[in-house]
Design a protein around this motif. Structure first.
Motif, mmCIF file in Angstrom:
data_model
loop_
_atom_site.group_PDB
_atom_site.id
_atom_site.type_symbol
_atom_site.label_atom_id
_atom_site.label_comp_id
_atom_site.label_asym_id
_atom_site.label_seq_id
_atom_site.Cartn_x
_atom_site.Cartn_y
_atom_site.Cartn_z
ATOM 1 N N UNK A 212 -31.618 -16.822 -64.260
ATOM 2 C CA UNK A 212 -32.238 -15.861 -65.161
ATOM 3 C C UNK A 212 -33.047 -14.681 -64.366
ATOM 4 N N UNK A 213 -33.077 -13.520 -64.642
ATOM 5 C CA UNK A 213 -33.800 -12.643 -63.832
ATOM 6 C C UNK A 213 -33.595 -12.173 -62.522
ATOM 7 N N UNK A 214 -32.408 -12.768 -62.236
ATOM 8 C CA UNK A 214 -32.093 -12.108 -60.588
ATOM 9 C C UNK A 214 -30.778 -11.679 -60.716
ATOM 10 N N UNK A 215 -30.423 -10.744 -59.790
ATOM 11 C CA UNK A 215 -28.995 -10.124 -59.470
ATOM 12 C C UNK A 215 -28.442 -10.641 -58.239
ATOM 13 N N UNK A 216 -27.092 -10.975 -58.249
ATOM 14 C CA UNK A 216 -26.263 -11.555 -57.351
ATOM 15 C C UNK A 216 -26.554 -10.513 -56.015
ATOM 16 N N UNK A 217 -26.974 -10.832 -54.901
ATOM 17 C CA UNK A 217 -27.115 -9.998 -53.876
ATOM 18 C C UNK A 217 -25.906 -9.621 -53.038
ATOM 19 N N UNK A 218 -24.686 -10.479 -53.257
ATOM 20 C CA UNK A 218 -23.480 -10.206 -52.409
ATOM 21 C C UNK A 218 -23.890 -10.617 -51.093
ATOM 22 N N UNK A 219 -23.298 -9.544 -50.301
ATOM 23 C CA UNK A 219 -23.394 -9.644 -48.974
ATOM 24 C C UNK A 219 -24.353 -8.621 -48.190
ATOM 25 N N UNK A 220 -25.094 -7.916 -49.167
ATOM 26 C CA UNK A 220 -25.929 -6.566 -48.483
ATOM 27 C C UNK A 220 -26.987 -7.189 -47.652
ATOM 28 N N UNK A 221 -27.492 -8.156 -47.712
ATOM 29 C CA UNK A 221 -28.474 -8.684 -46.697
ATOM 30 C C UNK A 221 -28.056 -9.355 -45.398
#
Length: 490
Positions: A212-221
């Motif tokens: 809750x409260x976070x978005x999936x970062x995917x592979x951006x980092x």
């Protein structure tokens, strides 16, 4: 069930005696006794399987992971995952080799006993005392680190007083009995395992976008500024060197196994489960960190990657949570290193490789060795205050590459002893090194490669030279002792 410390441990006739060698010149060390002491003055079998399992597990999770890994991430970027995977594979090979020898011949001197049997008394002397110095200095460093955390909570209190308190507490636990040591280490390791498991669970949920409260970062980092290898191959090398030394501590389980209820089964089980521990805790945690947090976030180095990740996820009180975890990790390492150094000293004395007084055993505990190891550790703390600009840094450099020296002795010993065991006692090969001798030789080549990399890096070159000097002095001393002993007996 624990045995009475005043009585010599009984042995299963089918179980190989700890340290019983095959071939000539083998180092016998079971039960550990010292010439001139009563025959019932032996180390006891007070550790249970749950103690051994947690000692092995706790040995993987240390302050080097929680704090020191930040430097590696800053240098290697997302490729730190590859660096930890490569060094983790090397450690798995080393532990498999050590497990093979320790399951065949459990001994509180572990690799020192194996080196003596395989190569000669000088090798056992050199690697044993080098490791003793490493552990004693580490006790002092861990005490300093733990004191800094506590004085952050209680400003105005002197660091030396906290170090002294920690020393007294763990001196007491190690002087009492091996069971007391095992219980302390069991609960310390349990806390560390719970902490890192929760971290991994939270991290995976955040990566999947389920927290809750976070978005999936995917592979951006992972594809951020500079890509997966932001500093190129040179950054990966620096990360690799940083990761190699973070794995130190696994060796203690083979020392402790000699005082367990079933040394052969205990060390075999601990070594066989080392692979998933390394993959899960080290490689997994690094993958979580670099996926969730940009690798060049200054917080990763300033406060540590785990705190930076928790803070990024908005976990309240992240700093204090990590301070508690790191404090537990440091105190656990102090406890384990006092134990490991005292048993190594006791083993060396039992084989005529040190001052006899250090090996005196009382109620199943080598109390003089425990005291000597603790005093040396506290002396290192005093040096950090008295001579912070010259003597103390020199001492740190001196132990910087000792663990690599230990691993090389382990590999060479296994290469020699495996042949003897196959010829003379194949039934003792409860744990077998994979694809022998190919992977043993691969591991030796990898260690030689790490030495070359250390010589190329200004930050590690001094460590390699100082550790090499310490090893050379101990080898010369060991050879001289061996020749003198041969002249007397010959």
């Amino acid at each position: 069930m624990s045995r009475n410390p005043a009585s010599p441990p009984t042995e299963d006739p089918a179980e190989p005696r700890a340290g019983t060698g095959t071939g000539s010149g083998s180092a016998v060390e079971s039960p550990v006794t010292v010439p001139g002491t009563p025959t019932d003055a032996v180390l006891t079998h007070g550790l249970k399987q749950r103690h051994l399992s947690m000692i092995a597990l706790g040995g993987v999770i240390g302050a080097g992971l929680f704090v020191g890994s930040g430097t590696g991430i800053a240098a290697a970027g997302p490729s730190i995952v590859v660096a930890y995977a490569i060094s983790g594979l090397l450690v798995m090979l080393v532990m498999r080799m050590l497990g093979e020898m320790s399951a065949a011949n459990p001994a509180s001197g572990s690799f020192s006993v194996h080196a003596e049997r395989a190569i000669g008394p000088w090798a056992g002397f050199a690697v044993g005392w080098a490791f003793w110095v490493l552990l004693c200095v580490a006790v002092g460093l861990e005490g300093i680190g733990a004191a800094k955390i506590v004085t952050g909570w209680l400003p105005g209190t002197p660091e030396w007083a906290w170090v002294a308190l920690f020393m007294v507490v763990f001196l007491g636990t190690n002087l009492a009995s091996v069971k007391k040591f095992g219980e302390f280490e069991f609960w310390f390791a349990t806390l560390k395992v719970v902490a890192i498991t929760l971290f991994l669970v939270l991290g995976v949920l955040a990566i999947l976008g389920l927290l809750p409260g976070t978005d999936a970062p995917g592979t951006s980092n992972l594809r951020g500024e500079g890509g997966f290898l932001p500093n190129g191959g040179e950054g990966l090398v620096i990360g690799l060197l940083a990761s190699v030394f973070a794995y130190g501590g696994l060796e203690t389980v083979t020392i402790a196994a000699a005082e367990s209820e079933n040394p052969v089964r205990g060390v075999a089980k601990a070594v066989r489960t080392a692979m998933w521990r390394i993959a899960l805790f080290y490689v997994g945690s690094m993958a979580v960190v670099v996926t969730l947090v940009p690798w060049d976030d200054p917080q990763i180095v300033k406060v540590g990657p785990f705190y930076a990740t928790l803070n990024h996820l908005g976990i309240g009180g992240a700093a204090q949570i990590m301070n508690v975890v790191v404090l537990v990790a440091l105190l656990s390492a102090m406890n384990a290193n006092i134990y490991g150094s005292s048993r190594m000293a006791c083993s060396l004395v039992a084989r005529g490789q040190g001052p006899r007084r250090l090996g005196r055993i009382s109620s199943g505990v080598p109390r003089n060795a425990v005291l000597a190891s603790s005093v040396f550790g506290f002396l290192c703390v005093l040096l950090s205050y008295w001579r912070p600009d010259d003597v103390f840094p020199w001492l740190l450099n001196m132990i910087g590459a000792v663990i690599l020296v230990v691993w090389i002795f382990i590999a060479v010993s296994q290469l020699i002893l495996r042949g003897r065991l196959q010829r003379e006692a194949p039934e003792k090969l409860v744990v077998r090194m994979w694809f022998f001798p190919v992977l043993t030789l691969v591991a030796l080549l990898a260690m030689a490669g790490i030495f070359v990399l250390m010589l190329r890096q200004p930050g590690t070159r001094d460590q390699l030279v100082a550790s090499g000097a310490l090893t050379a002095v101990l080898i010369v001393a060991g050879v001289v002792r061996q020749r003198r002993a041969a002249a007397v007996t010959g």
